[in-house]
Design a protein around this motif. Structure first.
Motif, PDB file in Angstrom:
ATOM      1  N   GLU A  73       0.828  -1.202   0.000  1.00 31.57           N
ATOM      2  CA  GLU A  73       0.000   0.000   0.000  1.00 31.57           C
ATOM      3  C   GLU A  73       0.863   1.253   0.000  1.00 31.57           C
ATOM      4  O   GLU A  73       2.055   1.203   0.318  1.00 31.57           O
ATOM      5  CB  GLU A  73      -0.936   0.038   1.216  1.00 31.57           C
ATOM      6  N   LEU A  74       0.236   2.364  -0.359  1.00 29.60           N
ATOM      7  CA  LEU A  74       0.853   3.685  -0.232  1.00 29.60           C
ATOM      8  C   LEU A  74       0.072   4.440   0.833  1.00 29.60           C
ATOM      9  O   LEU A  74      -1.147   4.301   0.928  1.00 29.60           O
ATOM     10  CB  LEU A  74       0.754   4.473  -1.542  1.00 29.60           C
ATOM     11  N   ARG A  75       0.761   5.249   1.602  1.00 27.94           N
ATOM     12  CA  ARG A  75       0.118   6.126   2.585  1.00 27.94           C
ATOM     13  C   ARG A  75       0.598   7.547   2.331  1.00 27.94           C
ATOM     14  O   ARG A  75       1.772   7.777   2.053  1.00 27.94           O
ATOM     15  CB  ARG A  75       0.502   5.743   4.012  1.00 27.94           C
ATOM     16  N   VAL A  76      -0.330   8.474   2.445  1.00 25.26           N
ATOM     17  CA  VAL A  76      -0.018   9.884   2.239  1.00 25.26           C
ATOM     18  C   VAL A  76      -0.605  10.667   3.402  1.00 25.26           C
ATOM     19  O   VAL A  76      -1.743  10.433   3.802  1.00 25.26           O
ATOM     20  CB  VAL A  76      -0.634  10.399   0.912  1.00 25.26           C
ATOM     21  N   ARG A  77       0.160  11.592   3.936  1.00 25.31           N
ATOM     22  CA  ARG A  77      -0.335  12.474   4.995  1.00 25.31           C
ATOM     23  C   ARG A  77      -0.595  13.847   4.391  1.00 25.31           C
ATOM     24  O   ARG A  77       0.268  14.395   3.712  1.00 25.31           O
ATOM     25  CB  ARG A  77       0.675  12.577   6.133  1.00 25.31           C
ATOM     26  N   VAL A  78      -1.784  14.370   4.653  1.00 27.67           N
ATOM     27  CA  VAL A  78      -2.194  15.653   4.087  1.00 27.67           C
ATOM     28  C   VAL A  78      -2.747  16.523   5.206  1.00 27.67           C
ATOM     29  O   VAL A  78      -3.565  16.062   6.010  1.00 27.67           O
ATOM     30  CB  VAL A  78      -3.281  15.452   2.994  1.00 27.67           C
ATOM     31  N   ASN A  79      -2.331  17.766   5.239  1.00 29.61           N
ATOM     32  CA  ASN A  79      -2.825  18.716   6.236  1.00 29.61           C
ATOM     33  C   ASN A  79      -4.347  18.787   6.161  1.00 29.61           C
ATOM     34  O   ASN A  79      -4.931  18.818   5.078  1.00 29.61           O
ATOM     35  CB  ASN A  79      -2.210  20.092   5.981  1.00 29.61           C
ATOM     36  N   VAL A  80      -5.003  18.814   7.308  1.00 28.62           N
ATOM     37  CA  VAL A  80      -6.466  18.806   7.387  1.00 28.62           C
ATOM     38  C   VAL A  80      -7.082  19.998   6.655  1.00 28.62           C
ATOM     39  O   VAL A  80      -8.225  19.933   6.202  1.00 28.62           O
ATOM     40  CB  VAL A  80      -6.931  18.730   8.862  1.00 28.62           C
ATOM     41  N   THR A  81      -6.354  21.077   6.486  1.00 28.07           N
ATOM     42  CA  THR A  81      -6.883  22.277   5.826  1.00 28.07           C
ATOM     43  C   THR A  81      -6.812  22.209   4.307  1.00 28.07           C
ATOM     44  O   THR A  81      -7.373  23.063   3.628  1.00 28.07           O
ATOM     45  CB  THR A  81      -6.120  23.535   6.287  1.00 28.07           C
ATOM     46  N   ARG A  82      -6.173  21.213   3.745  1.00 24.88           N
ATOM     47  CA  ARG A  82      -5.946  21.145   2.298  1.00 24.88           C
ATOM     48  C   ARG A  82      -7.028  20.319   1.592  1.00 24.88           C
ATOM     49  O   ARG A  82      -6.798  19.224   1.103  1.00 24.88           O
ATOM     50  CB  ARG A  82      -4.547  20.602   2.015  1.00 24.88           C
ATOM     51  N   GLU A  83      -8.231  20.909   1.512  1.00 28.14           N
ATOM     52  CA  GLU A  83      -9.387  20.222   0.930  1.00 28.14           C
ATOM     53  C   GLU A  83      -9.135  19.761  -0.509  1.00 28.14           C
ATOM     54  O   GLU A  83      -9.558  18.681  -0.901  1.00 28.14           O
ATOM     55  CB  GLU A  83     -10.628  21.118   0.985  1.00 28.14           C
ATOM     56  N   GLU A  84      -8.458  20.599  -1.325  1.00 26.34           N
ATOM     57  CA  GLU A  84      -8.183  20.205  -2.713  1.00 26.34           C
ATOM     58  C   GLU A  84      -7.315  18.948  -2.764  1.00 26.34           C
ATOM     59  O   GLU A  84      -7.536  18.076  -3.605  1.00 26.34           O
ATOM     60  CB  GLU A  84      -7.507  21.346  -3.474  1.00 26.34           C
ATOM     61  N   ALA A  85      -6.346  18.856  -1.871  1.00 27.66           N
ATOM     62  CA  ALA A  85      -5.489  17.673  -1.822  1.00 27.66           C
ATOM     63  C   ALA A  85      -6.297  16.449  -1.402  1.00 27.66           C
ATOM     64  O   ALA A  85      -6.095  15.349  -1.923  1.00 27.66           O
ATOM     65  CB  ALA A  85      -4.315  17.894  -0.877  1.00 27.66           C
ATOM     66  N   HIS A  86      -7.247  16.641  -0.466  1.00 33.90           N
ATOM     67  CA  HIS A  86      -8.091  15.521  -0.046  1.00 33.90           C
ATOM     68  C   HIS A  86      -8.843  14.970  -1.256  1.00 33.90           C
ATOM     69  O   HIS A  86      -8.889  13.748  -1.465  1.00 33.90           O
ATOM     70  CB  HIS A  86      -9.109  15.958   1.008  1.00 33.90           C
TER      71      HIS A  86
END
Length: 107
Positions: A73-86
């Motif tokens: 698997e791949l895992r990515v961490r994204v800042n909670v404020t970055r809706e476009e990235a989500h």
């Protein structure tokens, strides 16, 4: 819009200033010295290249690389404020498995 040809290479120490700038732009402020100390892969594309499918190409490249190394698997961490990235990662087939908040109290 046609896909751009990309050259994938390992980050080098002389990239640390630009990586620090990009990291700050993405909501993760860091100094070049910190990046130099912990040079890490970056999956997010800068604002000036968003919408050109570079992120999709990077994800595909990482998936191919991970498969050749036997990862499951791949895992990515994204800042909670970055809706476009989500939305980007959801569209790329990732599922959100955790929401996290960090609390801090100055002394």
């Amino acid at each position: 819009m046609s896909e751009m040809d990309l050259l994938y290479r390992k980050a080098m120490l002389q990239d640390s200033l630009e990586i620090a700038r990009l990291s700050g732009q993405l909501g993760y402020p860091a100094k070049a010295e910190q990046i130099e100390a912990r040079l890490a892969p970056m999956l997010n594309a800068a604002d000036h290249v968003q919408g050109k499918r570079i992120g999709q190409q990077l994800v595909r490249h990482c998936e191919e690389w991970a498969r050749t190394k036997g990862y499951q698997e791949l895992r990515v961490r994204v800042n909670v404020t970055r809706e476009e990235a989500h939305q980007f990662y959801k569209h790329a087939g990732f599922e959100n498995t955790k929401t996290q908040q960090v609390f801090r109290k100055g002394l």
